[in-house]
Write a protein that holds these residues in place. Structure first.
Motif, PDB file in Angstrom:
ATOM      1  N   LEU A  80       0.828  -1.208   0.000  1.00  0.00           N
ATOM      2  CA  LEU A  80       0.000   0.000   0.000  1.00  0.00           C
ATOM      3  C   LEU A  80       0.861   1.256   0.000  1.00  0.00           C
ATOM      4  O   LEU A  80       0.626   2.194  -0.781  1.00  0.00           O
ATOM      5  N   PHE A  81       1.872   1.293   0.833  1.00  0.00           N
ATOM      6  CA  PHE A  81       2.717   2.486   0.909  1.00  0.00           C
ATOM      7  C   PHE A  81       3.595   2.630  -0.327  1.00  0.00           C
ATOM      8  O   PHE A  81       3.882   3.754  -0.759  1.00  0.00           O
ATOM      9  N   ILE A  82       4.031   1.518  -0.889  1.00  0.00           N
ATOM     10  CA  ILE A  82       4.831   1.603  -2.113  1.00  0.00           C
ATOM     11  C   ILE A  82       3.982   2.130  -3.265  1.00  0.00           C
ATOM     12  O   ILE A  82       4.469   2.862  -4.137  1.00  0.00           O
TER      13      ILE A  82
ATOM     14  N   VAL B 157       4.107   8.688   1.354  1.00  0.00           N
ATOM     15  CA  VAL B 157       5.351   8.475   2.105  1.00  0.00           C
ATOM     16  C   VAL B 157       6.165   9.755   2.147  1.00  0.00           C
ATOM     17  O   VAL B 157       6.740  10.123   3.184  1.00  0.00           O
ATOM     18  N   ARG B 158       6.252  10.464   1.021  1.00  0.00           N
ATOM     19  CA  ARG B 158       7.018  11.701   0.990  1.00  0.00           C
ATOM     20  C   ARG B 158       6.400  12.767   1.897  1.00  0.00           C
ATOM     21  O   ARG B 158       7.113  13.557   2.520  1.00  0.00           O
TER      22      ARG B 158
ATOM     23  N   LEU C 131       9.802  14.485   2.484  1.00  0.00           N
ATOM     24  CA  LEU C 131      10.830  14.318   1.469  1.00  0.00           C
ATOM     25  C   LEU C 131      10.534  15.222   0.283  1.00  0.00           C
ATOM     26  O   LEU C 131       9.374  15.514  -0.017  1.00  0.00           O
ATOM     27  N   PRO C 132      11.558  15.683  -0.421  1.00  0.00           N
ATOM     28  CA  PRO C 132      11.316  16.525  -1.597  1.00  0.00           C
ATOM     29  C   PRO C 132      10.687  15.733  -2.730  1.00  0.00           C
ATOM     30  O   PRO C 132      10.931  14.526  -2.870  1.00  0.00           O
ATOM     31  N   ASP C 133       9.889  16.429  -3.497  1.00  0.00           N
ATOM     32  CA  ASP C 133       9.224  15.809  -4.639  1.00  0.00           C
ATOM     33  C   ASP C 133      10.141  15.897  -5.855  1.00  0.00           C
ATOM     34  O   ASP C 133      10.520  16.996  -6.272  1.00  0.00           O
TER      35      ASP C 133
END
Length: 458
Positions: A423-425, A431-432, A437-439
């Motif tokens: 699901l998270f993958i 997740v970012r 986390l930067p896009d």
């Protein structure tokens, strides 16, 4: 006469510049009356020249940015998030935590201690059941969980390679169950039905299983190439065809059913066809793991170093452009499915000749055909990523039973963790966002600084 209340500003015949203070007064009194004067070339050039030059980012900054925006970090953080959610579920299902939560507002420390004990105990049992058991007396006994992890990971890696290779060509191969069943049936039939010398018997059974899986997957590739049939529908239907075909052969005397038995099960494999144990009879790890390592290297070489792999990747990125470039796209679909089926066939062969050598039933695939899709997704369809993902899921399988036996944790929680990983993958923006986390897409669209040269006004 002109109206003295409306002074002329920059008329057509006027050659005298209007003072800037007068422009400002007019703009304040009548905002729409006077347009702002455009900046002159000299002013713009001087302003740009005064701006400090932006130094290029350092190599460390560039490396960290690539890591933060790469796919590998998403996979690692997806596993971490799944473990965190799994810890919450373990705490909620623990009886001691439930008892301590009743008087949480009176003694909150008891609930925190109970949560820590339940979660740490469960994950400690997971580690000791999949990597190393510190409670054993000898190193040989303590390392046994790691060998079990590698044994569980062997068919997962092989199946993940088959699914991941098809992904790289733009095909969704979800027919792993059927390809494993056909490969296991062919290899098992050769394994118990023929008398051949040691080594040769194993080799013939191995090659027969690989051919069986390749041909079964090749049906889907051929149909897609010739008729345009979607491989998802075809492979799903071939799963059912393979399952009921093997079930029928297991109930039919003279085919796969053991002589003198009414159970839908094959005879035991002969000793000459069984994969040898790698570390001795006290461990279940067999020669199939070496074959899987070799298959990983082979797939890496095909995708990264061969012209066939270049064609695979070109077709996967854009089949129309690949066709214009002179690549036979239809042939690539057939070749890819043949290789993918052989890899999934290796998973089936390792089951019947290495793990379950006493005879198999129609459930020999053990859900590996569908777990291979998860492994391929976690590994980002790269050979070594799939290898690591297969070992991780093998650890989940080996350690899940230890969690249930030692801590009473339901083994279904391990399945929930695996599902959450997928699901998270499948949702990298989530997740970012959680980990800030930067896009990478925004970084790619960021405009480059414009370098201008100073122009002297004449």
């Amino acid at each position: 006469m002109s109206d003295p209340r409306e002074p002329e500003v920059g008329g057509a015949d006027s050659r005298e510049p209007v003072p800037r203070e007068r422009d400002a007064d007019v703009a304040i009194e009548e905002p729409g009356a006077v347009a702002p004067a455009p900046a002159t070339t000299t002013t713009t050039t001087a302003t740009r020249a005064a701006e400090p030059e932006v130094e290029p980012p350092s190599r460390w900054h560039t490396m960290l940015h690539q890591i933060a925006t790469g796919n590998a970090i998403i996979s690692v953080l997806a596993v971490l998030l799944a473990l965190i959610v799994g810890a919450i579920m373990i705490a909620f299902t623990d009886e001691n935590v439930q008892k301590a939560s009743v008087y949480f507002f009176a003694r909150p420390g008891d609930t925190v201690v109970a949560v820590w004990q339940s979660v740490s105990g469960a994950y400690t049992a997971l580690f000791q059941g999949s990597v190393y058991n510190f409670n054993r007396d000898t190193f040989a006994a303590g390392i046994r969980p790691l060998t079990e992890t590698l044994t569980f990971a062997t068919p997962l890696i092989a199946g993940g390679l088959g699914v991941g290779l098809a992904f790289r060509v733009g095909m969704f191969n979800i027919g792993g169950r059927g390809q494993m069943l056909i490969a296991a049936s062919v290899a098992g039939w050769i394994g118990f039905g023929f008398d051949l010398p040691w080594g040769l018997h194993m080799l013939v059974a191995l090659v027969g299983g690989l051919l069986g899986g390749a041909l079964w997957a090749g049906i889907a590739g051929l149909l897609k190439a010739r008729t345009g049939a979607h491989e998802v529908i075809v492979t799903i239907m071939l799963n059912y065809v393979a399952f009921y075909l093997v079930s029928w052969m297991l109930r039919t005397p003279g085919l796969l059913q053991a002589p003198g038995s009414s159970n839908p099960k094959t005879p035991a494999m002969k000793e000459t066809a069984i994969f040898p144990a790698l570390l001795g009879p006290q461990y279940n790890l067999h020669f199939g793991f070496i074959l899987v390592v070799g298959a990983t290297v082979l797939v890496w070489w095909i995708l990264s170093r061969s012209s066939l792999g270049f064609k695979f990747r070109a077709v996967g990125e854009n089949p129309n452009a690949a066709r214009v470039a002179g690549i036979n796209v239809k042939s690539m679909y057939v070749y890819a499915m043949l290789i993918a089926g052989a890899l999934l066939g290796l998973a089936g062969v390792s089951q019947v000749l290495g793990t379950v050598t006493t005879g198999f039933t129609a459930g020999i695939d053990a859900g590996i055909g569908f777990d291979a899709i998860t492994v391929a997704l976690l590994g980002r369809s790269t050979p070594w990523g799939i290898f690591v993902a297969g070992i991780l899921f093998g650890a989940f399988k080996a350690g899940g039973f230890s969690m249930q036996a030692a801590e009473g944790v339901p083994v279904e929680i391990v399945l929930v963790v695996q599902s959450l990983i997928v699901l998270f993958i499948a949702a990298p923006p989530l997740v970012r966002t959680i980990f800030r986390l930067p896009d990478p897409s925004r970084a790619a669209k960021r405009p480059r600084p414009i370098v201008t040269k100073e122009v002297k006004a004449k």
